[in-house]
Design an enzyme around this catalytic site. Structure first.
Site, PDB file in Angstrom:
ATOM      1  N   CYS A 225     -96.796 -34.531 -15.107  1.00  0.00           N
ATOM      2  CA  CYS A 225     -96.928 -35.065 -16.468  1.00  0.00           C
ATOM      3  C   CYS A 225     -96.325 -36.732 -15.764  1.00  0.00           C
ATOM      4  O   CYS A 225     -96.812 -37.410 -15.898  1.00  0.00           O
ATOM      5  CB  CYS A 225     -96.418 -34.203 -17.128  1.00  0.00           C
ATOM      6  SG  CYS A 225     -97.521 -34.931 -18.658  1.00  0.00           S
TER       7      CYS A 225
ATOM      8  N   HIS B 283     -98.649 -28.700 -16.433  1.00  0.00           N
ATOM      9  CA  HIS B 283     -97.621 -27.443 -16.160  1.00  0.00           C
ATOM     10  C   HIS B 283     -98.146 -25.886 -16.085  1.00  0.00           C
ATOM     11  O   HIS B 283     -99.742 -25.861 -15.735  1.00  0.00           O
ATOM     12  CB  HIS B 283     -96.994 -28.160 -17.175  1.00  0.00           C
ATOM     13  CG  HIS B 283     -96.806 -28.820 -18.223  1.00  0.00           C
ATOM     14  ND1 HIS B 283     -95.547 -29.785 -17.133  1.00  0.00           N
ATOM     15  CD2 HIS B 283     -97.376 -30.103 -18.774  1.00  0.00           C
ATOM     16  CE1 HIS B 283     -95.301 -30.750 -17.708  1.00  0.00           C
ATOM     17  NE2 HIS B 283     -96.001 -31.617 -18.932  1.00  0.00           N
TER      18      HIS B 283
HETATM   19  N1  GLN Z   1     -94.212 -38.152 -22.862  1.00  0.00           N
HETATM   20  C1  GLN Z   1     -95.268 -38.568 -21.627  1.00  0.00           C
HETATM   21  C2  GLN Z   1     -96.895 -38.236 -23.055  1.00  0.00           C
HETATM   22  O1  GLN Z   1     -96.961 -37.293 -23.796  1.00  0.00           O
HETATM   23  C3  GLN Z   1     -95.333 -36.893 -20.491  1.00  0.00           C
HETATM   24  C4  GLN Z   1     -95.336 -35.356 -21.438  1.00  0.00           C
HETATM   25  C5  GLN Z   1     -95.309 -34.610 -20.594  1.00  0.00           C
HETATM   26  O2  GLN Z   1     -94.445 -34.400 -18.944  1.00  0.00           O
HETATM   27  N2  GLN Z   1     -95.538 -33.059 -20.566  1.00  0.00           N
HETATM   28  O3  GLN Z   1     -97.628 -38.486 -21.843  1.00  0.00           O
END
Ligand code: GLN
Length: 241
Positions: free
Chosen positions: A94, A190
């Site tokens: 992510c 995740h």
């Molecule tokens: N801030 C980034 C987004 O919202 C990554 C979020 C995350 O790592 N879950 O896409």
């Protein structure tokens, strides 16, 4: 034989159980009698490009990505590029995935520069993608949980890690999930992603060990529990509205 893992920016970039990926990599190596050392690197510390065989770069909030991006625009960014050029492997999830790319353009504020190690570009979309993510990779099923507003688009040097079956993946448009480029892996899964996707963990381990030890055939492990968990999670994902 030993394996060296560097966990990048765990204080800022390690949400939704991402630390479990480091635990999984270390445990799957130890189950095979391979010694493991893990080191954290926080913003402002000095990255040694010759040490780690494998890097883990987890997810984070926009503000944390800002701080990490600044660190990657310094000597640490050059060191990380040097490490990848020297054969180190990486798993990025992510926000970490976004920062291995060219840039992440958030909904508000200026673009956040990435390392440019992966040929991907991210910009904030109108809808945040949250939920179970099920995809099909050539190596097997990929199951995880996504929570991102960034929509990632692959350039010609990167190829998709998997094809979305349930959920949104990279951008909710082209049915791609994640990216592969050399020994670098990016994913929106995740969860953490590796415990339920042993093929991905072992692919990364094989690449990482090859850096200093040459080709290392990994002894098969009994993944019956891991694959039962993968099937159960995939079943839940298929019921995703
Ligand atoms: N801030 C980034 C987004 O919202 C990554 C979020 C995350 O790592 N879950 O896409």
């Amino acid at each position: 034989m030993d394996l060296r893992i560097c966990h990048l920016y765990p204080d800022l970039m390690c949400i939704y159980g991402d630390r479990g990926n480091v635990i999984t990599l270390a445990q799957r190596a130890r189950w095979r009698g391979i010694g493991v050392e893990t080191r954290d690197l926080e913003a402002g510390e000095t990255l040694d490009p010759d040490w780690a065989d494998l890097y883990f770069f987890g997810g984070g909030q926009d503000q944390g990505q800002d701080v990490v991006s600044t660190d990657l625009q310094s000597a640490n960014g050059n060191a990380l590029r040097q490490a990848f050029a020297g054969g180190a492997a990486a798993l990025s999830v992510c926000g970490g995935y976004q920062l291995l790319g060219h840039e992440y353009v958030p909904a508000e504020g200026p673009a956040i520069p990435g390392l440019g190690a992966m040929d991907v570009t991210t910009r904030a979309g109108k809808v945040r993608f949250v939920g179970n993510l099920l995809a099909a990779a050539p190596q097997g099923t990929l199951i995880g949980f996504e929570n991102h507003s960034g929509y990632t688009y692959l350039g010609p040097k990167a190829r998709p890690l998997a094809t979305v079956l349930v959920g949104h993946g990279n951008n909710g448009e082209d049915k791609t999930e994640g990216a592969l480029q050399g020994r670098l892996v990016g994913t929106y899964c995740h969860g953490s992603v590796l415990p339920k996707n042993p093929w991905l963990a072992d692919m990364l381990l094989a690449w990482a060990l090859e850096r200093r030890h040459g080709t290392v055939p990994l002894e098969p492990l009994d993944d019956s529990d891991e694959l039962a968990a993968q099937r159960a999670a995939a079943e839940v994902a298929r019921t995703r509205p």
